[in-house]
Design an enzyme around this catalytic site. Structure first.
Site, PDB file in Angstrom:
ATOM      1  N   ASP A   1       0.847  -1.192   0.000  1.00 38.97           N
ATOM      2  CA  ASP A   1       0.000   0.000   0.000  1.00 38.97           C
ATOM      3  C   ASP A   1       0.882   1.240   0.000  1.00 38.97           C
ATOM      4  OD1 ASP A   1      -2.430   1.243  -0.146  1.00 38.97           O
ATOM      5  OD2 ASP A   1      -2.811   1.212   2.007  1.00 38.97           O
TER       6      ASP A   1
ATOM      7  N   HIS B   1      -3.743  13.963   0.865  1.00 38.53           N
ATOM      8  CA  HIS B   1      -3.986  13.042   1.973  1.00 38.53           C
ATOM      9  C   HIS B   1      -2.826  13.093   2.968  1.00 38.53           C
ATOM     10  CE1 HIS B   1      -5.197   9.506   4.211  1.00 38.53           C
ATOM     11  NE2 HIS B   1      -4.073   8.886   3.908  1.00 38.53           N
TER      12      HIS B   1
ATOM     13  N   GLU C   1     -10.892   3.769   3.288  1.00 38.17           N
ATOM     14  CA  GLU C   1      -9.908   4.537   2.523  1.00 38.17           C
ATOM     15  C   GLU C   1     -10.193   4.299   1.057  1.00 38.17           C
ATOM     16  OE1 GLU C   1      -5.937   3.514   3.927  1.00 38.17           O
ATOM     17  OE2 GLU C   1      -5.997   5.189   5.331  1.00 38.17           O
TER      18      GLU C   1
ATOM     19  N   GLU D   1      -9.361   4.087  -2.518  1.00 35.73           N
ATOM     20  CA  GLU D   1      -8.118   3.920  -3.281  1.00 35.73           C
ATOM     21  C   GLU D   1      -8.402   3.222  -4.607  1.00 35.73           C
ATOM     22  OE1 GLU D   1      -4.854   2.127  -1.143  1.00 35.73           O
ATOM     23  OE2 GLU D   1      -5.552   2.839   0.804  1.00 35.73           O
TER      24      GLU D   1
ATOM     25  N   ASP E   1      -9.327   0.316   1.711  1.00 42.79           N
ATOM     26  CA  ASP E   1      -8.381  -0.179   2.717  1.00 42.79           C
ATOM     27  C   ASP E   1      -8.911   0.185   4.100  1.00 42.79           C
ATOM     28  OD1 ASP E   1      -6.118  -1.466   3.540  1.00 42.79           O
ATOM     29  OD2 ASP E   1      -4.889   0.347   3.518  1.00 42.79           O
TER      30      ASP E   1
ATOM     31  N   ARG F   1      -8.686   3.515  13.217  1.00 41.89           N
ATOM     32  CA  ARG F   1      -7.792   4.634  13.523  1.00 41.89           C
ATOM     33  C   ARG F   1      -7.265   4.616  14.947  1.00 41.89           C
ATOM     34  NH1 ARG F   1      -6.358   5.633   8.515  1.00 41.89           N
ATOM     35  NH2 ARG F   1      -8.090   6.264   7.191  1.00 41.89           N
TER      36      ARG F   1
ATOM     37  N   GLN G   1      -4.611   1.938  15.115  1.00 42.62           N
ATOM     38  CA  GLN G   1      -3.489   2.435  14.303  1.00 42.62           C
ATOM     39  C   GLN G   1      -2.668   3.476  15.078  1.00 42.62           C
ATOM     40  OE1 GLN G   1      -4.868   4.267  10.669  1.00 42.62           O
ATOM     41  NE2 GLN G   1      -2.825   4.668   9.893  1.00 42.62           N
TER      42      GLN G   1
ATOM     43  N   LYS H   1      -4.649  -1.852  10.239  1.00 43.54           N
ATOM     44  CA  LYS H   1      -4.842  -1.759   8.802  1.00 43.54           C
ATOM     45  C   LYS H   1      -5.023  -3.113   8.122  1.00 43.54           C
ATOM     46  CE  LYS H   1      -3.887   1.595   6.783  1.00 43.54           C
ATOM     47  NZ  LYS H   1      -4.620   2.793   6.354  1.00 43.54           N
TER      48      LYS H   1
ATOM     49  N   THR I   1      -9.236  -5.644   3.527  1.00 38.96           N
ATOM     50  CA  THR I   1      -9.084  -4.739   2.395  1.00 38.96           C
ATOM     51  C   THR I   1     -10.013  -5.258   1.306  1.00 38.96           C
ATOM     52  OG1 THR I   1      -6.751  -4.399   2.927  1.00 38.96           O
ATOM     53  CG2 THR I   1      -7.447  -3.791   0.703  1.00 38.96           C
TER      54      THR I   1
ATOM     55  N   THR J   1      -4.906   6.374   0.127  1.00 33.62           N
ATOM     56  CA  THR J   1      -6.120   7.183   0.069  1.00 33.62           C
ATOM     57  C   THR J   1      -5.987   8.312  -0.947  1.00 33.62           C
ATOM     58  OG1 THR J   1      -6.428   6.716   2.400  1.00 33.62           O
ATOM     59  CG2 THR J   1      -7.705   8.535   1.489  1.00 33.62           C
TER      60      THR J   1
ATOM     61  N   GLU K   1     -10.306  12.267   7.462  1.00 40.49           N
ATOM     62  CA  GLU K   1     -10.152  13.618   6.929  1.00 40.49           C
ATOM     63  C   GLU K   1     -11.498  14.347   6.836  1.00 40.49           C
ATOM     64  OE1 GLU K   1      -7.882  11.370   3.842  1.00 40.49           O
ATOM     65  OE2 GLU K   1      -7.158  13.385   3.378  1.00 40.49           O
TER      66      GLU K   1
HETATM   67 CA    CA Z   1      -4.232   2.664   2.638  1.00 36.37          CA
END
Ligand code: CA
Length: 428
Positions: free
Chosen positions: A135, A142, A208, A210, A242, A246, A249, A262, A266, A359, A373
């Site tokens: 990733d 971002h 996320e 992506e 993804d 948080r 993380q 994470k 996915t 992201t 965000e």
């Molecule tokens: Ca990611």
């Protein structure tokens, strides 16, 4: 360069509704299972899934060097390893056979019966057996937002960021196909104001938005490829979500980076749209602020793709709420730069490997690609149509990501990448 299968004037004898992601110019590749439990590699035109195993058996790929069972497999890895020349011949032949002017299959009801399925009668499976999933972190918007959220700095990029496409090796075992439900993870989190962690269900499960590219067998261990060779080693792209916890993380990040926050899931979309199909939608990538080192320097003009992306949150009452509208072309580092960087140390990249973009955020808050965000780490919750608010995702929330390219003649889409949050499994 002219790619035969991309002829914008071609029409198929299979009906394709206006605005479909899958006109005859797309010809993506995926894996599906039929009602009779047959797993096959296929493609899609309009609302029809096409069994390429049967298509091949019945002789429609005659003259193209393919092994007999290349499409009768549960992953595209071997076909992808055949290389770009073969992918092109196969897409070209499919587009010819399904051309409205071509009666060969159109007038053969017996063959149609075993080759063509209503898309609603098949179940999409993982398109590739993902050996490795990397990733990246290629969106400058971002990266700056994350820096500001966690460090409160105005200039928030790490010192290496403008010099290379930063990335990390993630897990491939938990990459799942669109529609798979996503279990809220448990993990160590540090409660606010506390010095000791607890084991608890994550309270900040995020998406996320992506895109990811899928490679062929790129390089042998110890060898590298040049940036000019990168593109011929990329088969195509899929949408990717993804999922991220948080709070987990944040606590685990120091000093080695993302781990359990994470790698619990996915999601990818099931149809791989080839780089060839995206060719008409090439565009410039953003001007790079610093001159990159020579191995990352591109002398070609249009190294990105204009792919419109959106994420919506579907609540359990069926309401669809807009989360984000963004575009692949905002990404600072290109896919060619990512692949050249990935192999510069001799790390070998194999057929079916998955490379996430990271992201994809734009410059305005309605174009941010994560809840982190959008709600600025929960400080600015969003209000949904049903009157409830969200900082992160609740159980029962479904995230739906879509992506497509469009010009005046043709629309090439990715379909959907969806996942719904299931409640955590309580500790015994
Ligand atoms: Ca990611």
């Amino acid at each position: 360069m002219k790619i035969a299968a991309n002829d914008p004037n071609r029409k198929s004898w299979l009906p394709v509704k206006e605005g479909s992601d899958f006109p005859i110019q797309n010809i993506p590749f995926g894996v599906f299972i039929t009602k009779d439990d047959i797993i096959t590699i296929g493609t899609r035109i309009g609302e029809y899934a096409i069994d390429l195993g049967a298509f091949h058996q019945l002789g429609y790929f005659k003259g193209i060097p393919l092994t007999d069972d290349i499409f009768m497999q549960d992953s595209l890895n071997d076909f992808i390893a055949d290389g770009r020349k073969t992918w092109r011949l196969v897409r070209k032949r499919i587009s010819e056979i399904f051309d409205i002017e071509n009666p060969t299959l159109r007038e053969n009801d017996k063959h149609k019966e075993v080759i063509i399925f209503d898309i609603n009668e098949v179940e999409m499976l993982m398109p590739v057996d993902v050996g490795d999933y990397t990733d990246f972190y290629t969106s400058i918007e971002h990266a700056e937002n994350i820096g500001k959220i966690f460090n409160g700095q105005t200039h928030s990029l790490s010192s290496n960021w403008l010099h290379m496409p930063v990335g990390y090796p993630s897990r491939s075992s938990s990459v799942v196909v669109s529609g798979t439900s996503i279990r809220r993870p448990y993990g160590q989190v540090l409660p606010y104001g506390s010095e000791k962690p607890v084991l608890a269900p994550s309270e900040s499960v995020d998406m996320e938005l992506e895109l990811a590219f899928i490679t062929t067998a790129v390089n042998d261990l110890g060898k590298r490829i040049s940036i000019d060779e990168a593109e011929e080693n990329i088969f195509g792209m899929v949408l990717l979500n993804d999922w991220s916890a948080r709070d987990i993380q944040k606590w685990e990040l120091d000093p080695l980076g993302p781990f359990l926050g994470k790698n619990f899931a996915t999601t990818i979309s099931p149809w791989i749209v080839t780089l060839d199909a995206l060719e008409p939608f090439r565009c410039k990538s953003p001007k790079q602020e610093l001159d990159p080192l020579p191995y990352l320097k591109q002398n070609t003009a249009n190294n990105s793709f204009d792919i419109k992306l959106e994420a919506k949150l579907k609540t359990e009452n069926g309401d669809l709420n807009d989360l984000s509208k963004t575009n692949f072309k905002y990404l600072y580092w290109t896919i060619q730069q990512q692949l050249a960087h990935h192999t510069v140390n001799g790390c070998n990249v194999r057929a079916g490997d998955l490379m996430g973009s990271g992201t994809i955020s734009g410059s305005t808050s309605d174009s941010y690609g994560s809840m982190l965000e959008i709600t600025w780490n929960g400080n600015e919750p969003i209000t949904l149509k049903d009157g409830t608010s969200r900082s992160f995702l609740n159980d029962g929330d479904e995230v739906i990501i879509r992506g497509y390219c469009e010009n005046s003649k043709v629309r090439i889409g990715f379909g959907k990448c969806t996942g719904k949050i299931a409640p955590a499994i309580a500790l015994k």
